[in-house]
Write a protein that holds these residues in place. Structure first.
Motif, short mmCIF file in Angstrom:
data_model
loop_
_atom_site.label_atom_id
_atom_site.label_comp_id
_atom_site.label_asym_id
_atom_site.label_seq_id
_atom_site.Cartn_x
_atom_site.Cartn_y
_atom_site.Cartn_z
N LYS A 270 0.84 -1.20 0.00
CA LYS A 270 0.00 0.00 0.00
C LYS A 270 0.88 1.25 0.00
CE LYS A 270 -3.73 -2.52 0.25
NZ LYS A 270 -4.63 -2.66 -0.90
N LEU A 271 1.45 1.53 -1.15
CA LEU A 271 2.40 2.62 -1.28
C LEU A 271 1.71 3.91 -1.73
CD1 LEU A 271 5.20 0.74 -3.25
CD2 LEU A 271 5.00 1.01 -0.77
N THR A 272 2.17 5.02 -1.19
CA THR A 272 1.71 6.33 -1.64
C THR A 272 2.46 6.70 -2.91
OG1 THR A 272 1.18 7.07 0.60
CG2 THR A 272 1.54 8.77 -1.06
N ALA A 273 1.73 7.13 -3.92
CA ALA A 273 2.33 7.45 -5.22
C ALA A 273 2.43 8.96 -5.38
CB ALA A 273 1.49 6.86 -6.35
N THR B 221 -8.37 3.22 -13.45
CA THR B 221 -7.42 2.25 -12.88
C THR B 221 -7.94 1.58 -11.62
OG1 THR B 221 -6.30 4.00 -11.62
CG2 THR B 221 -5.46 3.51 -13.82
N GLY B 222 -8.91 2.21 -10.95
CA GLY B 222 -9.44 1.65 -9.71
C GLY B 222 -8.53 1.86 -8.51
N VAL B 223 -7.53 2.72 -8.63
CA VAL B 223 -6.63 2.97 -7.51
C VAL B 223 -7.36 3.75 -6.43
CG1 VAL B 223 -5.70 5.16 -8.42
CG2 VAL B 223 -4.29 3.72 -6.93
N ASP B 224 -7.03 3.47 -5.18
CA ASP B 224 -7.62 4.19 -4.06
C ASP B 224 -7.00 5.59 -4.02
OD1 ASP B 224 -8.42 5.23 -1.59
OD2 ASP B 224 -8.29 3.28 -0.58
N PRO B 225 -7.80 6.66 -4.16
CA PRO B 225 -7.25 8.02 -4.23
C PRO B 225 -6.49 8.45 -2.99
CG PRO B 225 -9.65 8.06 -4.04
CD PRO B 225 -9.26 6.65 -4.32
N LYS B 226 -6.71 7.79 -1.86
CA LYS B 226 -5.99 8.19 -0.65
C LYS B 226 -4.50 7.88 -0.74
CE LYS B 226 -6.60 4.07 2.28
NZ LYS B 226 -7.23 3.55 3.51
N PHE B 227 -4.12 7.06 -1.75
CA PHE B 227 -2.70 6.75 -1.95
C PHE B 227 -2.08 7.58 -3.06
CE2 PHE B 227 -4.30 2.80 0.01
CZ PHE B 227 -3.44 2.72 1.08
N GLY C 72 -10.21 12.75 -1.94
CA GLY C 72 -9.41 11.90 -1.07
C GLY C 72 -7.93 11.92 -1.38
N ILE C 73 -7.52 12.82 -2.27
CA ILE C 73 -6.12 12.91 -2.71
C ILE C 73 -5.32 13.77 -1.73
CG2 ILE C 73 -4.64 13.89 -4.52
CD1 ILE C 73 -6.86 13.13 -6.50
N SER C 74 -4.03 13.42 -1.54
CA SER C 74 -3.13 14.20 -0.69
C SER C 74 -2.36 15.22 -1.53
CB SER C 74 -2.13 13.29 0.03
OG SER C 74 -2.81 12.39 0.87
N ILE C 75 -1.90 16.27 -0.86
CA ILE C 75 -1.17 17.34 -1.55
C ILE C 75 0.14 17.60 -0.81
CG2 ILE C 75 -1.19 19.75 -2.28
CD1 ILE C 75 -4.33 19.47 -2.20
N SER C 76 1.22 17.61 -1.58
CA SER C 76 2.55 17.83 -1.01
C SER C 76 3.18 19.07 -1.63
CB SER C 76 3.42 16.60 -1.28
OG SER C 76 4.75 16.82 -0.91
N ILE C 77 3.86 19.87 -0.81
CA ILE C 77 4.59 21.03 -1.32
C ILE C 77 6.04 20.62 -1.54
CG2 ILE C 77 5.27 23.43 -0.92
CD1 ILE C 77 2.23 22.89 -1.32
N ASP C 78 6.44 20.63 -2.81
CA ASP C 78 7.78 20.18 -3.20
C ASP C 78 8.79 21.32 -3.07
OD1 ASP C 78 9.62 18.39 -4.10
OD2 ASP C 78 9.03 18.47 -6.20
#
Length: 236
Positions: free
Chosen positions: A68-71, A96-102, A130-136
């Motif tokens: 269960k990796l975060t992409a 794709t059916g991927v879980d958006p939390k990842f 359900g998507i995460s947001i990262s500041i690069d």
């Protein structure tokens, strides 16, 4: 795919997807050699859409294997500024059916500050999905910290320029990294350090309670088969 290690579990918990161009007559080209051209010609739009779909597909395959990796997917200014960015990501997740939390979208400070009101609106739509947001590359862009309280973000990525000298006692980079980690935690955010290259850096980041690391000390970016070998080793 470059692995990201959770410092508490000491296991690979995610990855950042990084594009390379394998040109038969030259070899593997780094992004700086072709991404600027893709941006100038607007090919970054179909290229970015292809990347989003491929990463969602691969993440789903690994999830189905029990990893269960975060992409982490980088979103360029050109991608973010197009009106259909929400639908592109939504369609890839559905197909794709991927879980958006990842799924974790990575954007730089300069991109999110171009139009603050629009950014907040789009970020809220991502969060609703359900998507995460990262500041690069955190710390290398705008000096204002106001967006940290304005935007619904989940993670800060400390730029590698602050990590390379954190074990140098004559440098203030360790203090900066420590402050960013503390700031992120106080705001309820996770913090990941980029460009980690030595065990000494890992030890110091653990001392500062950094959540995750990414860098050559773990691995360079890998193709699928080699990444899977690293995954199997991490979870064996």
């Amino acid at each position: 795919y470059q692995p990201q290690l959770g410092l508490e579990t000491n296991k690979i918990i995610g990855f950042e997807a990084l594009i390379r161009w394998n040109k038969p007559d030259i070899g593997v080209l780094a992004p700086y050699k072709f991404i600027p051209i893709a941006e100038e010609t607007n090919l970054i739009i179909p290229l970015g859409e292809w990347v989003i779909n491929k990463v969602c597909q691969q993440a789903k395959k690994w999830h189905d294997r029990g990893y269960k990796l975060t992409a982490g997917i980088n979103i360029s200014a050109e991608q973010f500024n197009q009106n259909k960015i929400i639908n592109i990501i939504k369609d890839s997740i559905k197909a794709t059916g991927v879980d958006p939390k990842f799924i974790e979208l990575e954007l730089t400070e300069s991109v999110i500050m171009q139009d603050v009101n629009r950014t907040i609106k789009i970020f809220n739509e991502f969060k609703d999905m359900g998507i995460s947001i990262s500041i690069d590359d955190f710390g290398t862009g705008y000096s204002s910290l106001s967006y940290l309280k304005e935007f619904p973000i989940d993670k800060l990525k400390i730029d590698q320029s602050f990590i390379s000298n954190i074990t140098n006692h004559d440098s203030n980079d360790a203090n900066i990294a420590n402050l960013v980690i503390d700031l992120g935690h106080k705001l309820g955010l996770e913090v990941i350090a980029e460009g980690v290259e030595t065990q000494e850096q890992i030890a110091l980041l653990k001392k500062y309670a950094c959540d995750q690391i990414q860098g050559f000390v773990l691995s360079k970016p890998l193709e699928i088969d080699k990444f899977e070998q690293l995954l199997d080793k991490s979870y064996s």
